[in-house]
Enzyme design. Structure first.
Site, PDB file in Angstrom:
ATOM      1  N   THR A 195       0.835  -1.193   0.000  1.00 40.51           N
ATOM      2  CA  THR A 195       0.000   0.000   0.000  1.00 40.51           C
ATOM      3  C   THR A 195       0.875   1.251   0.000  1.00 40.51           C
ATOM      4  O   THR A 195       2.099   1.176  -0.150  1.00 40.51           O
ATOM      5  CB  THR A 195      -1.041  -0.041   1.153  1.00 40.51           C
ATOM      6  N   LYS A 227       3.819   1.331  -3.896  1.00 37.93           N
ATOM      7  CA  LYS A 227       3.364   0.477  -5.005  1.00 37.93           C
ATOM      8  C   LYS A 227       4.245   0.563  -6.246  1.00 37.93           C
ATOM      9  O   LYS A 227       4.374  -0.403  -6.981  1.00 37.93           O
ATOM     10  CB  LYS A 227       1.918   0.838  -5.383  1.00 37.93           C
ATOM     11  N   ASN A 270       0.388  -4.008  -6.478  1.00 38.84           N
ATOM     12  CA  ASN A 270      -0.200  -4.025  -5.132  1.00 38.84           C
ATOM     13  C   ASN A 270      -0.244  -5.438  -4.546  1.00 38.84           C
ATOM     14  O   ASN A 270      -0.621  -5.607  -3.390  1.00 38.84           O
ATOM     15  CB  ASN A 270      -1.603  -3.413  -5.126  1.00 38.84           C
ATOM     16  N   ASP A 292      -5.822  -3.655  -7.971  1.00 42.44           N
ATOM     17  CA  ASP A 292      -6.580  -2.456  -7.578  1.00 42.44           C
ATOM     18  C   ASP A 292      -7.579  -2.019  -8.646  1.00 42.44           C
ATOM     19  O   ASP A 292      -8.715  -1.651  -8.344  1.00 42.44           O
ATOM     20  CB  ASP A 292      -5.630  -1.276  -7.337  1.00 42.44           C
ATOM     21  N   GLY A 337      -5.312  13.290  -8.142  1.00 42.43           N
ATOM     22  CA  GLY A 337      -4.096  12.587  -7.725  1.00 42.43           C
ATOM     23  C   GLY A 337      -3.443  11.898  -8.905  1.00 42.43           C
ATOM     24  O   GLY A 337      -4.096  11.623  -9.922  1.00 42.43           O
ATOM     25  N   GLY A 364      -0.710   9.367  -8.273  1.00 43.48           N
ATOM     26  CA  GLY A 364       0.166   8.339  -7.709  1.00 43.48           C
ATOM     27  C   GLY A 364      -0.124   6.971  -8.313  1.00 43.48           C
ATOM     28  O   GLY A 364      -0.712   6.858  -9.400  1.00 43.48           O
ATOM     29  N   GLY A 365       0.299   5.941  -7.610  1.00 45.16           N
ATOM     30  CA  GLY A 365       0.168   4.572  -8.111  1.00 45.16           C
ATOM     31  C   GLY A 365      -1.267   4.177  -8.390  1.00 45.16           C
ATOM     32  O   GLY A 365      -1.577   3.569  -9.437  1.00 45.16           O
ATOM     33  N   TYR A 418     -10.874   4.321   2.671  1.00 41.78           N
ATOM     34  CA  TYR A 418     -12.022   3.634   3.253  1.00 41.78           C
ATOM     35  C   TYR A 418     -12.009   3.751   4.775  1.00 41.78           C
ATOM     36  O   TYR A 418     -11.003   4.113   5.367  1.00 41.78           O
ATOM     37  CB  TYR A 418     -12.024   2.150   2.851  1.00 41.78           C
TER      38      TYR A 418
HETATM   39  P1  NDP Z   1       0.773   7.490  -3.788  1.00 45.00           P
HETATM   40  O1  NDP Z   1       1.670   7.854  -2.655  1.00 45.00           O
HETATM   41  O2  NDP Z   1       1.334   6.718  -4.940  1.00 45.00           O
HETATM   42  O3  NDP Z   1       0.140   8.860  -4.421  1.00 45.00           O
HETATM   43  C1  NDP Z   1      -0.415   9.822  -3.586  1.00 45.00           C
HETATM   44  C2  NDP Z   1      -1.037  10.959  -4.430  1.00 45.00           C
HETATM   45  O4  NDP Z   1      -1.695  11.825  -3.514  1.00 45.00           O
HETATM   46  C3  NDP Z   1      -0.038  11.833  -5.206  1.00 45.00           C
HETATM   47  O5  NDP Z   1      -0.631  12.226  -6.424  1.00 45.00           O
HETATM   48  C4  NDP Z   1       0.149  13.057  -4.284  1.00 45.00           C
HETATM   49  O6  NDP Z   1       0.440  14.261  -4.982  1.00 45.00           O
HETATM   50  C5  NDP Z   1      -1.244  13.170  -3.698  1.00 45.00           C
HETATM   51  N1  NDP Z   1      -1.303  13.808  -2.394  1.00 45.00           N
HETATM   52  C6  NDP Z   1      -0.771  13.386  -1.217  1.00 45.00           C
HETATM   53  N2  NDP Z   1      -1.086  14.215  -0.214  1.00 45.00           N
HETATM   54  C7  NDP Z   1      -1.839  15.202  -0.772  1.00 45.00           C
HETATM   55  C8  NDP Z   1      -2.471  16.358  -0.244  1.00 45.00           C
HETATM   56  N3  NDP Z   1      -2.391  16.670   1.044  1.00 45.00           N
HETATM   57  N4  NDP Z   1      -3.187  17.143  -1.088  1.00 45.00           N
HETATM   58  C9  NDP Z   1      -3.279  16.833  -2.402  1.00 45.00           C
HETATM   59  N5  NDP Z   1      -2.688  15.756  -2.970  1.00 45.00           N
HETATM   60  C10 NDP Z   1      -1.979  14.944  -2.155  1.00 45.00           C
HETATM   61  O7  NDP Z   1      -0.479   6.749  -3.124  1.00 45.00           O
HETATM   62  P2  NDP Z   1      -1.389   5.544  -3.672  1.00 45.00           P
HETATM   63  O8  NDP Z   1      -1.826   5.861  -5.055  1.00 45.00           O
HETATM   64  O9  NDP Z   1      -0.731   4.245  -3.405  1.00 45.00           O
HETATM   65  O10 NDP Z   1      -2.647   5.613  -2.655  1.00 45.00           O
HETATM   66  C11 NDP Z   1      -3.480   6.755  -2.640  1.00 45.00           C
HETATM   67  C12 NDP Z   1      -4.665   6.554  -1.699  1.00 45.00           C
HETATM   68  O11 NDP Z   1      -5.539   5.525  -2.168  1.00 45.00           O
HETATM   69  C13 NDP Z   1      -4.271   6.156  -0.280  1.00 45.00           C
HETATM   70  O12 NDP Z   1      -5.075   6.909   0.605  1.00 45.00           O
HETATM   71  C14 NDP Z   1      -4.605   4.670  -0.212  1.00 45.00           C
HETATM   72  O13 NDP Z   1      -4.929   4.287   1.102  1.00 45.00           O
HETATM   73  C15 NDP Z   1      -5.835   4.607  -1.124  1.00 45.00           C
HETATM   74  N6  NDP Z   1      -6.057   3.283  -1.724  1.00 45.00           N
HETATM   75  C16 NDP Z   1      -7.179   2.549  -1.394  1.00 45.00           C
HETATM   76  C17 NDP Z   1      -7.430   1.316  -1.968  1.00 45.00           C
HETATM   77  C18 NDP Z   1      -8.658   0.546  -1.614  1.00 45.00           C
HETATM   78  O14 NDP Z   1      -8.662  -0.654  -1.817  1.00 45.00           O
HETATM   79  N7  NDP Z   1      -9.707   1.186  -1.149  1.00 45.00           N
HETATM   80  C19 NDP Z   1      -6.507   0.706  -2.931  1.00 45.00           C
HETATM   81  C20 NDP Z   1      -5.396   1.561  -3.234  1.00 45.00           C
HETATM   82  C21 NDP Z   1      -5.169   2.784  -2.619  1.00 45.00           C
HETATM   83  P3  NDP Z   1       1.968  14.690  -5.370  1.00 45.00           P
HETATM   84  O15 NDP Z   1       2.289  13.961  -6.660  1.00 45.00           O
HETATM   85  O16 NDP Z   1       1.861  16.170  -5.569  1.00 45.00           O
HETATM   86  O17 NDP Z   1       2.839  14.296  -4.216  1.00 45.00           O
END
Ligand code: NDP
Length: 264
Positions: free
Chosen positions: A60, A64, A85, A100, A121, A123-124, A209
């Protein structure tokens, strides 16, 4: 001997994966146990995995993409997105998967037909979802706090925006994949942007969640249909568990047992 599985993350204490997978193993008499590992340095993933003799793992936030590089072989959808993941240990080799994206498609089925989506966002999770949506020929826009991670999405064929360049449009679905709201009370973008997005959107989903994030709370206050990440969690968990047990258990039984864990 019992097999051991784990989830790696930072933070990881919030994760419900141990409860979900242990419920399946216990109810379906599969000799395995599932724990959580707080991993700060993602580059230590492979070393830690092998040292602990794990049979498999989930990964997580924020590891990832590092997990993709830690694997010896990548299979299926993860090859396309570079985001892993789920890892399975095959004779000492780490095989990486991504469950995912398909888990999320399961979660939004109840919204009915969706044509255009805004992802908050980059990210991954955003990568996996964007690639999966495009596979179904949906129109995908992405907005992120910083510019750096947007190039991947541009190449994929998405329209991309930072907070400064964003101009609001009408969206069928907006998904928060940022970690804003996970361990804090932040919105995924400045409030004026979120307000303008919510005024033009039919459905809202959050990958987070187990809590009403500030983003979901705003959607709720505006009477927009929303859901948190619980169904996505269930969807990705069922697919990961099938990989862990090498398809020895029935999918319907896994799903039933995993869902039971949500009541605990
Ligand atoms: P990553 O660390 O890969 O990416 C995080 C993203 O969030 C980046 O785009 C980052 O922007 C942005 N970000 C972080 N903090 C802030 C903030 N305060 N304001 C605005 N943007 C922000 O994370 P993941 O993709 O792995 O996970 C993201 C979320 O999804 C997590 O909360 C995770 O728990 C949830 N998730 C839930 C799943 C489920 O099964 N329900 C499955 C997978 C994930 P920047 O590029 O500018 O740093």
């Amino acid at each position: 001997m019992k097999e051991i599985f784990a989830i790696f993350g930072d933070p990881v204490s919030h994760s419900r994966s141990p409860l979900m997978h242990n419920c399946v193993f216990k109810n379906l008499n599969y000799p395995a146990t599932y724990t959580r590992i707080h991993l700060k340095d993602g580059t230590k993933l492979k070393e830690t995995f092998l040292k602990l003799g794990l049979s498999g793992a989930n990964i997580t936030v924020p590891h990832k993409e590092t997990a993709y590089n830690a694997c010896d072989e990548i299979r299926g959808f993860a090859q396309k997105v570079g985001v892993v993941n789920t890892i399975v240990n095959e004779d000492g080799k780490l095989i990486g998967y991504n469950t995912d994206a398909d888990g999320f498609m399961f979660a939004i089925e109840e919204f009915g037909p969706i044509k255009n989506i805004l992802i908050l966002g980059a990210g991954g999770t955003a990568k996996a979802l964007a690639a999966r949506f495009l596979q179904d020929n949906l129109k995908v826009d992405v907005i992120n706090r910083s510019e750096g991670r947007l190039s991947y999405f541009k190449e994929l064929g998405c329209s991309t925006f930072t907070w400064d360049s964003f101009e609001v449009k009408k969206y069928d679905l907006v998904v928060n994949t940022t970690s804003a709201g996970l361990k804090d009370e932040e919105l995924p973008a400045p409030k004026n942007i979120i307000d303008s997005i919510l005024s033009k959107t039919s459905f809202i989903a959050d990958a987070i969640y187990g809590k009403l994030t500030p983003f979901l709370k705003l959607a709720k206050d505006k009477n927009i249909t929303y859901k948190d990440g619980a169904d996505m969690l269930l969807g990705q968990g069922v697919l990961a568990n099938e990989l862990f047990v090498n398809y020895q258990l029935k999918k319907e039984d896994i799903k039933y047992s995993m869902k039971e864990s949500f009541k605990l």
